[in-house]
Design a protein around this motif. Structure first.
Motif: not given
Length: 551
Positions: A31-36, A122-124, A246-248, A263-264
């Motif tokens: 999306g516009r406001t989050k990224a891996k 993000t589904g992690d 998920a590791l990113m 993350h995590g």
């Protein structure tokens, strides 16, 4: 404190990434406001910035604003023209929908988009859940097709997980329904944050390390007392595939546009309570200051941060910020729950012993402590002055008052200046509490005595059997990740302040061979929490397309 502000106008994630020197090619947008952020960024930007750890004194049930302080400190450093990046844990759905509510900070010091970070992100967490339960399915499938000939269904170590508080699933019987439905056995669920795979995700340094750790997960024993691992079930490849994205680490932004890796999400009372090694190193590689946190009090997450995460990943801190609040100090001085917001200098002064112990604990690692008083609008000037004088005159440690909840980065400038002034100018390696090569009882003693102040350790019969088994299998050279209540320095949640002369009882010792630690369990620790009488989920709704009720 004022109520939480509305969501600010968020910058495109590409603009946030650009502040760290990242390009669109380095990102996998969500999306516009989050990224891996792609893992090859670590190769181009090895860790070089100063790492600041934020921890806390023994907290009240509501928490003392450790995450909010971490975010506020980052914003304060940015106000002073510093290049800074945050490194935080991801929230679990269980607490968000249960009693604690959201975990994205508060007021003018939050990470955004808060509702998306708290719900699914993000589904992690879902990837960890899927990988964990795939291993469960492959294990039961092997038992079904091989019958009882090899794997002993009475000695299965691996449990299923879900990211929800559900006490009814703690202990179950599965495989019912007849010959074609599987082999009946006892089992149960833990919450996803307690999964060993969550710990593995957070401690892995790269894909190769992830795969090695997954392969050595111990899931069961045969009738001949031989260990059964994930690799022996041919599960490693598929589990790695489920965890590939998920590791990113995930990149988002604070209220004031400070870049933040989230993350995590392992809990600190049942796991090691730190965000991922990859996200921490990436923050250090991309900024001059990387600000991270360790869950609950210093005796839990921060101890594990140093003795497990830093030792295994080669990390070190330039300073430790210890968050204290007037309400927590009053609790440790004997005030009841309904009295914590009322002025009470006498009880506050009495509760300073808890602060003293945590400052001493930081110094045991030979790291510079900085005490931050997270200011609430019910705090009086007289109470704040008592804490300031105690820190400056008795403890001889730097002290700062921070009003980041109400004022954002402007309210944390004093704290940021204090950190910049007192952080190590030249790296001075921390000193772990123990050597991994020491035997398990020695390591447990050094943590329980050195961090908690225990005078004695007692082991149940089961824990004694667990010790012998771990020595037999060659796992006694792993660090210890003690599961303990967050409500007290002891293993009794009702002992506030600075308990003395107490005994810690180890009920059992679990093995996380893939993550690379053993878990001595003390007290009544639940790896699957339950919902409270009035869970937060009952107050969440979607109104005009916007999620409401996540606090």
């Amino acid at each position: 404190m004022p109520s939480d502000s509305t969501t600010p106008e968020l910058q495109p994630i590409t603009e946030i990434a650009a502040k760290l020197g990242l390009t669109e090619a380095d990102l996998v947008p969500y999306g516009r406001t989050k990224a891996k952020v792609r893992l090859n960024v670590l190769e181009k930007h090895p860790p070089k910035g100063k790492l600041i750890l934020v921890s806390a004194i023994t907290p009240t049930a509501a928490g003392e604003g450790k995450t909010t302080t971490t975010i506020g400190l980052g914003q304060g450093l940015a106000k002073l023209g510093q290049r800074v990046c945050l490194a935080l844990r991801e929230p679990s759905l269980g607490p968000c929908l249960g009693m604690k509510g959201g975990a994205t900070g508060g007021g003018q010091s939050q990470v955004h988009p808060a509702d998306e970070i708290n719900l699914h992100f993000t589904g992690d967490f879902h990837a960890v859940t899927a990988a964990n339960n795939l291993l469960s399915a492959l294990l039961d499938n092997r038992i079904y097709h091989e019958g009882m000939s090899r794997i002993d269904p009475r000695r299965i170590q691996w449990r299923r997980v879900m990211d929800m508080n559900d006490r009814a699933l703690r202990n179950i019987v599965l495989g019912l329904g007849g010959v074609l439905q599987g082999v009946p056995r006892e089992g149960g669920f833990d919450i996803t944050a307690a999964s060993e795979i969550m710990a593995i995700l957070c401690l892995a340094g790269n894909f190769g390390d992830l795969k090695k750790r997954l392969a050595r997960i111990l899931v069961a024993f045969t009738h001949n007392d031989e260990p059964v691992t994930a690799d022996s079930l041919n599960a490693t490849g598929a589990m790695t595939a489920l965890l590939k994205d998920a590791l990113m680490p995930n990149l988002v932004q604070s209220t004031e546009g400070v870049p933040a890796f989230i993350h995590g999400g392992p809990f600190a009372n049942i796991a090691h309570g730190c965000n991922s090694v990859i996200a921490t190193k990436m923050a250090m590689g991309l900024a001059d200051w990387a600000v991270t946190e360790a869950g609950f009090g210093f005796d839990l997450g921060a101890e594990k941060f140093f003795d497990i995460k830093c030792v295994s990943a080669g990390l070190d801190t330039a300073a430790v910020v210890l968050v204290a609040t007037c309400r927590a100090l009053k609790m440790h001085g004997g005030a009841q729950k309904g009295e914590l917001t009322s002025p009470d200098p006498e009880r506050l002064a009495k509760g300073l012993v808890n602060l003293d112990r945590h400052v001493e604990n930081i110094k045991r690692f030979r790291e510079p402590p900085i005490v931050c008083l997270n200011r609430f609008d019910t705090d009086t000037d007289a109470e704040i002055q008592i804490v300031r004088e105690h820190c400056e005159n008795k403890l001889k440690v730097p002290f700062a008052v921070s009003d980041h909840f109400a004022k954002g980065g402007d309210g944390a400038v004093e704290l940021a200046r204090t950190v910049m002034e007192h952080a190590e100018k030249v790296p001075d390696p921390f000193h772990p509490l123990y050597d991994w090569a020491e035997d398990i009882p020695t390591k447990i003693w050094k943590v329980a005595n050195g961090m908690y102040g225990a005078e004695k350790i007692e082991y149940s019969k089961k824990a004694e059997r667990d010790l012998k088994s771990l020595e037999k299998w060659g796992y006694d050279n792993l660090p210890v990740c003690i599961a303990k209540t967050q409500s007290s320095l002891s293993d009794d949640p009702k002992l506030y302040g600075r308990p003395l002369g107490f005994t810690v009882t180890v009920r059992e010792i679990l093995l996380s061979a893939g993550a690379g630690f053993v878990i001595p369990v003390t007290g009544e620790i639940m790896r699957m929490p339950g919902l409270p009488k009035n869970p937060q989920a009952e107050h969440i709704d979607v109104v005009d397309g916007h999620i409401e009720g996540i606090k």
